[in-house]
Design a protein around this motif. Structure first.
Motif, PDB file in Angstrom:
ATOM      1  N   PRO A   9       0.829  -1.226   0.019  1.00  0.00           N
ATOM      2  CA  PRO A   9      -0.088   0.165  -0.047  1.00  0.00           C
ATOM      3  C   PRO A   9       1.076   1.239  -0.051  1.00  0.00           C
ATOM      4  O   PRO A   9       2.047   1.301   0.510  1.00  0.00           O
ATOM      5  N   GLY A  10       0.369   2.395  -0.566  1.00  0.00           N
ATOM      6  CA  GLY A  10       1.041   3.520  -0.536  1.00  0.00           C
ATOM      7  C   GLY A  10       1.985   3.751  -1.544  1.00  0.00           C
ATOM      8  O   GLY A  10       2.324   3.050  -2.576  1.00  0.00           O
ATOM      9  N   ASP A  11       2.641   4.767  -1.631  1.00  0.00           N
ATOM     10  CA  ASP A  11       3.708   5.255  -2.723  1.00  0.00           C
ATOM     11  C   ASP A  11       4.947   4.300  -2.433  1.00  0.00           C
ATOM     12  O   ASP A  11       5.240   4.039  -1.446  1.00  0.00           O
ATOM     13  N   HIS A  12       5.631   3.984  -3.549  1.00  0.00           N
ATOM     14  CA  HIS A  12       6.769   3.165  -3.505  1.00  0.00           C
ATOM     15  C   HIS A  12       7.589   3.160  -4.631  1.00  0.00           C
ATOM     16  O   HIS A  12       6.947   3.609  -5.759  1.00  0.00           O
ATOM     17  N   VAL A  13       8.833   2.892  -4.573  1.00  0.00           N
ATOM     18  CA  VAL A  13       9.754   2.977  -5.424  1.00  0.00           C
ATOM     19  C   VAL A  13      10.324   1.517  -5.590  1.00  0.00           C
ATOM     20  O   VAL A  13      10.865   1.079  -4.494  1.00  0.00           O
ATOM     21  N   ILE A  14      10.771   1.049  -6.632  1.00  0.00           N
ATOM     22  CA  ILE A  14      11.228  -0.216  -6.732  1.00  0.00           C
ATOM     23  C   ILE A  14      12.573   0.150  -7.665  1.00  0.00           C
ATOM     24  O   ILE A  14      12.412   0.312  -8.886  1.00  0.00           O
ATOM     25  N   ASP A  15      13.711  -0.444  -7.276  1.00  0.00           N
ATOM     26  CA  ASP A  15      14.918  -0.298  -7.939  1.00  0.00           C
ATOM     27  C   ASP A  15      15.294  -1.538  -8.723  1.00  0.00           C
ATOM     28  O   ASP A  15      15.417  -2.661  -7.902  1.00  0.00           O
ATOM     29  N   LEU A  16      15.036  -1.663 -10.174  1.00  0.00           N
ATOM     30  CA  LEU A  16      15.132  -3.000 -10.763  1.00  0.00           C
ATOM     31  C   LEU A  16      16.727  -3.187 -11.204  1.00  0.00           C
ATOM     32  O   LEU A  16      16.938  -4.268 -11.842  1.00  0.00           O
ATOM     33  N   ARG A  17      17.593  -2.254 -10.642  1.00  0.00           N
ATOM     34  CA  ARG A  17      18.802  -2.478 -11.087  1.00  0.00           C
ATOM     35  C   ARG A  17      19.841  -3.317 -10.194  1.00  0.00           C
ATOM     36  O   ARG A  17      20.639  -3.955 -10.453  1.00  0.00           O
TER      37      ARG A  17
END
Length: 131
Positions: free
Chosen positions: A64-72
């Motif tokens: 839930p909520g805002d999130h950022v996923i680093d795919l590197r």
């Protein structure tokens, strides 16, 4: 555009995909295949996606909520690695133009791990404000 920026800047370029679950966005309408630049942009409503085949629906239920996923980088479970490497559908409204009635059905096939270095997800967005 991203391909050209990647060629020019190499590893310094970071392709961040910004996706949202629901809300509103502002774009120009396409009518009869054409866009009239004299007509101002209008606000489009984006319903919450509930179909698990759509990337935004999966991101909304994953956390839930805002999130950022680093795919590197970083460790990830095998199931997540598989999911990031398979063909998926994400919404594709375009940057400035949307079709009046069919924009909600517009999806773009993508492989997240190939097209993005990171994903930012915002559950609900608001339309831009004209100056």
């Amino acid at each position: 555009m991203g391909r050209h920026l990647r060629q020019r800047h190499g590893e310094a370029y970071y392709a961040l995909g910004v996706l949202f679950g629901a809300g509103r966005f502002r774009a120009r309408r396409r009518r009869f295949g054409k866009v009239d630049p004299a007509t101002p942009p209008v606000t489009f409503r984006v319903p919450l996606v509930r179909r698990p085949a759509i990337v935004e629906a999966r991101l909304a239920t994953a956390r839930p909520g805002d999130h950022v996923i680093d795919l590197r980088s970083g460790p990830r479970p095998e199931a997540v690695t598989r999911w990031l490497g398979e063909p998926l559908n994400m919404r594709g409204y375009g940057g400035a133009v949307a079709r009046r009635f069919t924009y909600k059905l517009s999806h773009v096939p993508t492989v997240l791990a190939e097209h993005f270095d990171g994903i930012a997800f915002v559950p609900e967005t608001t339309a831009s404000t004209p100056l």
